[in-house]
Scaffold this active site. Structure first.
Site, PDB file in Angstrom:
ATOM      1  N   GLY A   1       0.749  -1.159  -0.173  1.00 51.46           N
ATOM      2  CA  GLY A   1      -0.077  -0.056   0.010  1.00 51.46           C
ATOM      3  C   GLY A   1       0.983   1.487   0.107  1.00 51.46           C
ATOM      4  O   GLY A   1       0.327   2.208   0.605  1.00 51.46           O
TER       5      GLY A   1
ATOM      6  N   ARG B   1     -13.685 -16.060 -10.931  1.00 52.88           N
ATOM      7  CA  ARG B   1     -13.522 -14.507 -10.884  1.00 52.88           C
ATOM      8  C   ARG B   1     -14.738 -13.897 -10.953  1.00 52.88           C
ATOM      9  O   ARG B   1     -14.896 -12.561 -10.305  1.00 52.88           O
ATOM     10  CB  ARG B   1     -12.885 -14.248 -12.311  1.00 52.88           C
ATOM     11  CG  ARG B   1     -12.356 -12.738 -12.409  1.00 52.88           C
ATOM     12  CD  ARG B   1     -11.403 -12.353 -13.668  1.00 52.88           C
ATOM     13  NE  ARG B   1     -10.087 -13.251 -13.196  1.00 52.88           N
ATOM     14  CZ  ARG B   1      -9.213 -13.391 -14.293  1.00 52.88           C
ATOM     15  NH1 ARG B   1      -9.417 -13.062 -15.707  1.00 52.88           N
ATOM     16  NH2 ARG B   1      -7.916 -13.978 -14.002  1.00 52.88           N
TER      17      ARG B   1
ATOM     18  N   ARG C   1      -5.604  -7.886  -9.151  1.00 54.93           N
ATOM     19  CA  ARG C   1      -6.540  -8.869  -9.808  1.00 54.93           C
ATOM     20  C   ARG C   1      -7.169  -8.310 -11.004  1.00 54.93           C
ATOM     21  O   ARG C   1      -7.326  -7.027 -11.458  1.00 54.93           O
ATOM     22  CB  ARG C   1      -7.883  -8.811  -8.877  1.00 54.93           C
ATOM     23  CG  ARG C   1      -7.675  -9.135  -7.658  1.00 54.93           C
ATOM     24  CD  ARG C   1      -7.333 -10.677  -7.457  1.00 54.93           C
ATOM     25  NE  ARG C   1      -8.641 -11.243  -7.898  1.00 54.93           N
ATOM     26  CZ  ARG C   1      -8.658 -12.658  -8.126  1.00 54.93           C
ATOM     27  NH1 ARG C   1      -7.766 -13.564  -8.181  1.00 54.93           N
ATOM     28  NH2 ARG C   1      -9.896 -13.230  -8.850  1.00 54.93           N
ATOM     29  N   ILE C   2      -7.355  -9.095 -12.220  1.00 55.26           N
ATOM     30  CA  ILE C   2      -7.892  -8.796 -13.296  1.00 55.26           C
ATOM     31  C   ILE C   2      -9.478  -8.721 -13.323  1.00 55.26           C
ATOM     32  O   ILE C   2      -9.848  -9.689 -13.070  1.00 55.26           O
ATOM     33  CB  ILE C   2      -7.294  -9.649 -14.280  1.00 55.26           C
ATOM     34  CG1 ILE C   2      -5.843  -9.540 -14.543  1.00 55.26           C
ATOM     35  CG2 ILE C   2      -8.009  -9.541 -15.936  1.00 55.26           C
ATOM     36  CD1 ILE C   2      -5.320 -10.645 -15.675  1.00 55.26           C
TER      37      ILE C   2
ATOM     38  N   ASN D   1      -6.529   3.632 -12.517  1.00 54.88           N
ATOM     39  CA  ASN D   1      -5.577   2.694 -12.192  1.00 54.88           C
ATOM     40  C   ASN D   1      -4.048   3.220 -12.689  1.00 54.88           C
ATOM     41  O   ASN D   1      -3.903   4.325 -13.160  1.00 54.88           O
ATOM     42  CB  ASN D   1      -5.553   1.328 -13.311  1.00 54.88           C
ATOM     43  CG  ASN D   1      -4.579   0.266 -12.800  1.00 54.88           C
ATOM     44  OD1 ASN D   1      -4.378   0.197 -11.531  1.00 54.88           O
ATOM     45  ND2 ASN D   1      -4.114  -0.367 -13.711  1.00 54.88           N
TER      46      ASN D   1
ATOM     47  N   HIS E   1      -0.328   2.351 -13.504  1.00 55.94           N
ATOM     48  CA  HIS E   1       0.639   1.238 -13.995  1.00 55.94           C
ATOM     49  C   HIS E   1       2.040   1.709 -14.577  1.00 55.94           C
ATOM     50  O   HIS E   1       2.523   2.469 -14.905  1.00 55.94           O
ATOM     51  CB  HIS E   1       0.081   0.740 -15.698  1.00 55.94           C
ATOM     52  CG  HIS E   1       0.628  -0.439 -16.145  1.00 55.94           C
ATOM     53  ND1 HIS E   1       0.408  -1.637 -16.109  1.00 55.94           N
ATOM     54  CD2 HIS E   1       1.448  -0.498 -17.215  1.00 55.94           C
ATOM     55  CE1 HIS E   1       1.362  -2.483 -16.663  1.00 55.94           C
ATOM     56  NE2 HIS E   1       2.018  -1.947 -17.372  1.00 55.94           N
TER      57      HIS E   1
ATOM     58  N   SER F   1       2.138   5.378 -15.661  1.00 54.27           N
ATOM     59  CA  SER F   1       0.808   5.937 -16.281  1.00 54.27           C
ATOM     60  C   SER F   1      -0.234   5.763 -15.638  1.00 54.27           C
ATOM     61  O   SER F   1      -0.478   4.878 -14.704  1.00 54.27           O
ATOM     62  CB  SER F   1       0.511   5.046 -17.599  1.00 54.27           C
ATOM     63  OG  SER F   1       1.533   5.095 -18.526  1.00 54.27           O
TER      64      SER F   1
ATOM     65  N   GLU G   1     -10.153  -3.330 -21.608  1.00 54.75           N
ATOM     66  CA  GLU G   1      -9.150  -3.899 -21.980  1.00 54.75           C
ATOM     67  C   GLU G   1      -7.702  -3.757 -20.886  1.00 54.75           C
ATOM     68  O   GLU G   1      -7.728  -2.679 -20.667  1.00 54.75           O
ATOM     69  CB  GLU G   1      -8.607  -2.988 -23.329  1.00 54.75           C
ATOM     70  CG  GLU G   1      -7.346  -3.606 -24.060  1.00 54.75           C
ATOM     71  CD  GLU G   1      -6.912  -2.678 -25.142  1.00 54.75           C
ATOM     72  OE1 GLU G   1      -5.633  -2.718 -25.430  1.00 54.75           O
ATOM     73  OE2 GLU G   1      -7.663  -1.916 -25.913  1.00 54.75           O
ATOM     74  N   LEU G   2      -7.137  -4.998 -20.577  1.00 52.93           N
ATOM     75  CA  LEU G   2      -6.147  -4.734 -19.661  1.00 52.93           C
ATOM     76  C   LEU G   2      -5.222  -3.895 -19.777  1.00 52.93           C
ATOM     77  O   LEU G   2      -4.496  -3.802 -20.938  1.00 52.93           O
ATOM     78  CB  LEU G   2      -5.569  -6.166 -19.517  1.00 52.93           C
ATOM     79  CG  LEU G   2      -4.407  -6.219 -18.249  1.00 52.93           C
ATOM     80  CD1 LEU G   2      -4.809  -6.132 -17.264  1.00 52.93           C
ATOM     81  CD2 LEU G   2      -3.620  -7.463 -18.509  1.00 52.93           C
ATOM     82  N   ASP G   3      -5.077  -2.745 -18.946  1.00 52.36           N
ATOM     83  CA  ASP G   3      -4.106  -1.966 -19.248  1.00 52.36           C
ATOM     84  C   ASP G   3      -4.190  -1.054 -20.329  1.00 52.36           C
ATOM     85  O   ASP G   3      -3.297  -0.260 -20.827  1.00 52.36           O
ATOM     86  CB  ASP G   3      -2.556  -2.232 -18.969  1.00 52.36           C
ATOM     87  CG  ASP G   3      -2.398  -2.902 -17.660  1.00 52.36           C
ATOM     88  OD1 ASP G   3      -2.857  -2.668 -16.731  1.00 52.36           O
ATOM     89  OD2 ASP G   3      -1.611  -3.836 -17.787  1.00 52.36           O
TER      90      ASP G   3
ATOM     91  N   GLN H   1       8.296   4.138  -8.736  1.00 48.47           N
ATOM     92  CA  GLN H   1       7.268   4.196  -7.605  1.00 48.47           C
ATOM     93  C   GLN H   1       7.042   5.529  -7.105  1.00 48.47           C
ATOM     94  O   GLN H   1       6.256   5.954  -6.687  1.00 48.47           O
ATOM     95  CB  GLN H   1       7.705   2.967  -6.632  1.00 48.47           C
ATOM     96  CG  GLN H   1       6.346   2.795  -5.627  1.00 48.47           C
ATOM     97  CD  GLN H   1       6.691   1.853  -4.794  1.00 48.47           C
ATOM     98  OE1 GLN H   1       7.658   1.543  -3.991  1.00 48.47           O
ATOM     99  NE2 GLN H   1       5.962   0.645  -4.951  1.00 48.47           N
TER     100      GLN H   1
ATOM    101  N   GLN I   1       7.635   8.316  -8.586  1.00 47.80           N
ATOM    102  CA  GLN I   1       6.995   9.155  -9.575  1.00 47.80           C
ATOM    103  C   GLN I   1       5.537   8.766  -9.381  1.00 47.80           C
ATOM    104  O   GLN I   1       4.813   9.924  -9.644  1.00 47.80           O
ATOM    105  CB  GLN I   1       7.349   8.689 -11.119  1.00 47.80           C
ATOM    106  CG  GLN I   1       8.840   9.522 -11.288  1.00 47.80           C
ATOM    107  CD  GLN I   1       8.946  11.032 -11.123  1.00 47.80           C
ATOM    108  OE1 GLN I   1       8.305  11.716 -11.457  1.00 47.80           O
ATOM    109  NE2 GLN I   1       9.858  11.391 -10.262  1.00 47.80           N
TER     110      GLN I   1
END
Length: 220
Positions: free
Chosen positions: A19, A72, A98-99, A114, A116, A143, A150-152, A178, A180
């Site tokens: 966290g 899921r 988690r996806i 999110n 990334h 980002s 769509e994932l990421d 991290q 940034q």
């Protein structure tokens, strides 16, 4: 009589691990002029240190343990129900490993952010730091994007550059990326809570105008 101030947008943060991004968001949200309030922190791992960070800040926590569900879809259903109970204006994924199913993403479309660790669209998925080094890239980064099916792959709001040094390891690169993340994520969350950024059909709107490319911070 003075009118009561408008209620601040409600933020729920989802995390899976230690966290550190959550801590950066908690610290930012405690600034007097921050335009939102973190009302709850949720985890999919009962022992995550993120829960301890939230407790220390007197923020409510909840755990939806993914290991307790057979699929899921069942996990996402339970998480959706818990989130609806809190009725957040924005959901912030901060190392939430988690996806998420398409149904989950659609339920909160335009209200979920999110982080990334790459300059998307490059290096979606995992192990970004090692992949950047393997490719010999000179610049890496982070980002912040809206979450879509769509994932990421959701529209990117802002990015920060990190210069790759010749002697970098995945660990040293991860540490600077991290740093940034901890700077950029609170800025983007502030914009969201101020109503400055929105997800539209054509992508990100910033102050009501289409954002032709992500906002960019230069780091090192």
């Amino acid at each position: 009589m003075m009118a009561d101030p408008a209620p601040k947008p409600k933020i729920v943060v989802l995390a899976s691990g230690s966290g550190t991004n959550l801590q950066a968001l908690i610290d930012a949200s405690r600034e007097r002029d921050f335009p939102g309030e973190i009302i709850a922190v949720g985890c999919n791992r009962p022992g995550a240190f993120a829960l301890e960070r939230a407790a220390q800040a007197n923020i409510k926590t909840f755990v939806i343990d993914h290991q307790q569900f057979g699929s899921r879809e069942e996990f996402d259903g339970a998480l959706i129900a818990e989130l609806h109970r809190h009725n957040p204006d924005v959901i912030v994924l901060a190392g939430f490993m988690r996806i998420l199913t398409a149904d989950f993403v659609r339920a909160f479309r335009g209200r979920m952010l999110n982080v990334h660790p790459s300059l998307l669209p490059a290096y979606t998925g995992l192990n970004t730091h090692q992949r950047v080094l393997d490719a010999g890239d000179k610049v890496h980064g982070v980002s912040i994007h809206f979450v879509t099916e769509e994932l990421d792959g959701g529209p990117v709001i802002a990015q920060a550059d990190v210069v790759v040094n010749a002697d970098d390891t995945p660990e040293s690169l991860a540490e600077r990326v991290q740093q940034q993340e901890h700077l950029l994520y609170p800025i983007v969350l502030r914009w969201f809570c101020e109503g400055r950024i929105q997800l539209a059909a054509e992508g990100v709107l910033f102050d009501g105008e289409p954002l032709p490319k992500p906002m960019r911070l230069s780091g090192n």
